[in-house]
Scaffold this motif. Structure first.
Motif, PDB file in Angstrom:
ATOM      1  N   UNK A   9       0.839  -1.201   0.000  1.00 44.96           N
ATOM      2  CA  UNK A   9       0.000   0.000   0.000  1.00 44.96           C
ATOM      3  C   UNK A   9       0.871   1.247   0.000  1.00 44.96           C
ATOM      4  N   UNK A  10       2.055   1.180   0.624  1.00 40.47           N
ATOM      5  CA  UNK A  10       2.937   2.339   0.698  1.00 40.47           C
ATOM      6  C   UNK A  10       3.622   2.656  -0.621  1.00 40.47           C
ATOM      7  N   UNK A  11       3.713   1.683  -1.479  1.00 39.39           N
ATOM      8  CA  UNK A  11       4.438   1.865  -2.726  1.00 39.39           C
ATOM      9  C   UNK A  11       3.514   2.398  -3.816  1.00 39.39           C
ATOM     10  N   UNK A  12       3.084   3.634  -3.656  1.00 38.37           N
ATOM     11  CA  UNK A  12       2.103   4.204  -4.574  1.00 38.37           C
ATOM     12  C   UNK A  12       2.747   4.776  -5.831  1.00 38.37           C
ATOM     13  N   UNK A  13       3.971   5.232  -5.714  1.00 34.22           N
ATOM     14  CA  UNK A  13       4.638   5.793  -6.886  1.00 34.22           C
ATOM     15  C   UNK A  13       5.972   5.101  -7.090  1.00 34.22           C
ATOM     16  N   UNK A  14       6.498   5.243  -8.281  1.00 29.81           N
ATOM     17  CA  UNK A  14       7.779   4.625  -8.604  1.00 29.81           C
ATOM     18  C   UNK A  14       8.899   5.205  -7.742  1.00 29.81           C
ATOM     19  N   UNK A  15       8.854   6.510  -7.458  1.00 29.65           N
ATOM     20  CA  UNK A  15       9.896   7.133  -6.650  1.00 29.65           C
ATOM     21  C   UNK A  15       9.910   6.583  -5.233  1.00 29.65           C
ATOM     22  N   UNK A  16       8.735   6.348  -4.669  1.00 28.37           N
ATOM     23  CA  UNK A  16       8.685   5.785  -3.330  1.00 28.37           C
ATOM     24  C   UNK A  16       9.249   4.381  -3.324  1.00 28.37           C
ATOM     25  N   UNK A  17       8.947   3.613  -4.354  1.00 27.14           N
ATOM     26  CA  UNK A  17       9.447   2.252  -4.428  1.00 27.14           C
ATOM     27  C   UNK A  17      10.963   2.253  -4.548  1.00 27.14           C
ATOM     28  N   UNK A  39      20.802   7.846   5.351  1.00 28.04           N
ATOM     29  CA  UNK A  39      20.824   7.799   3.890  1.00 28.04           C
ATOM     30  C   UNK A  39      19.408   7.778   3.330  1.00 28.04           C
ATOM     31  N   UNK A  40      18.487   7.164   4.042  1.00 31.53           N
ATOM     32  CA  UNK A  40      17.092   7.145   3.609  1.00 31.53           C
ATOM     33  C   UNK A  40      16.481   8.539   3.577  1.00 31.53           C
ATOM     34  N   UNK A  46      16.458  14.007  -1.934  1.00 28.91           N
ATOM     35  CA  UNK A  46      17.111  14.202  -3.227  1.00 28.91           C
ATOM     36  C   UNK A  46      16.231  13.683  -4.368  1.00 28.91           C
ATOM     37  N   UNK A  47      15.616  12.506  -4.197  1.00 33.19           N
ATOM     38  CA  UNK A  47      14.752  11.968  -5.251  1.00 33.19           C
ATOM     39  C   UNK A  47      13.547  12.877  -5.511  1.00 33.19           C
ATOM     40  N   UNK A  51      12.954  14.863  -9.138  1.00 35.71           N
ATOM     41  CA  UNK A  51      11.769  14.556  -9.931  1.00 35.71           C
ATOM     42  C   UNK A  51      10.785  15.724  -9.998  1.00 35.71           C
ATOM     43  N   UNK A  52      11.165  16.862  -9.440  1.00 38.65           N
ATOM     44  CA  UNK A  52      10.328  18.056  -9.547  1.00 38.65           C
ATOM     45  C   UNK A  52       9.150  18.080  -8.583  1.00 38.65           C
ATOM     46  N   UNK A  53       9.215  17.321  -7.520  1.00 40.52           N
ATOM     47  CA  UNK A  53       8.121  17.292  -6.553  1.00 40.52           C
ATOM     48  C   UNK A  53       8.521  18.012  -5.267  1.00 40.52           C
ATOM     49  N   UNK A  54       9.124  19.169  -5.450  1.00 43.42           N
ATOM     50  CA  UNK A  54       9.641  19.946  -4.326  1.00 43.42           C
ATOM     51  C   UNK A  54       8.544  20.350  -3.338  1.00 43.42           C
ATOM     52  N   UNK A  55       7.350  20.602  -3.842  1.00 42.57           N
ATOM     53  CA  UNK A  55       6.261  21.052  -2.976  1.00 42.57           C
ATOM     54  C   UNK A  55       5.722  19.932  -2.073  1.00 42.57           C
ATOM     55  N   UNK A  56       6.122  18.679  -2.312  1.00 41.76           N
ATOM     56  CA  UNK A  56       5.668  17.571  -1.471  1.00 41.76           C
ATOM     57  C   UNK A  56       6.589  17.317  -0.279  1.00 41.76           C
ATOM     58  N   UNK A  57       7.673  18.067  -0.179  1.00 45.42           N
ATOM     59  CA  UNK A  57       8.634  17.863   0.907  1.00 45.42           C
ATOM     60  C   UNK A  57       8.381  18.899   1.997  1.00 45.42           C
TER      61      UNK A  57
END
Length: 77
Positions: A9-17, A39-40, A46-47, A51-57
């Motif tokens: 369920x946690x692996x919703x996007x390729x970046x998370x995986x 490192x995690x 960094x990922x 990937x241009x998802x700066x607003x999600x951090x």
């Protein structure tokens, strides 16, 4: 078809995986759970930036990641 992975369920996007797999690989290689988690945090930030998802951090992730990078540069264990 159901998956056997408990965290599917946690692996919703390729970046998370990719980040989860990177963490799973790095923890045993660093021989330290703390360094693997560090490192995690860094790889997640960094990922997301690459990937241009700066607003999600959240800003705390930036702070923690920078603190871990400084710790590694200074030679902290």
């Amino acid at each position: 078809m159901k998956t056997l992975l408990p965290f599917h369920v946690l692996l919703k996007t390729k970046n998370q995986m990719e980040n989860h797999i990177l963490n799973i690989v790095l923890m045993p290689l660093t021989i330290s759970i703390a360094q693997g988690l560090a490192f995690g945090f860094i790889s997640y930030t960094v990922l997301k930036l690459l990937t241009g998802k700066r607003n999600q951090i959240h800003w705390i992730m930036y702070f923690v990641s920078i603190a871990f990078i400084i710790n590694f540069i200074m030679g902290g264990h």
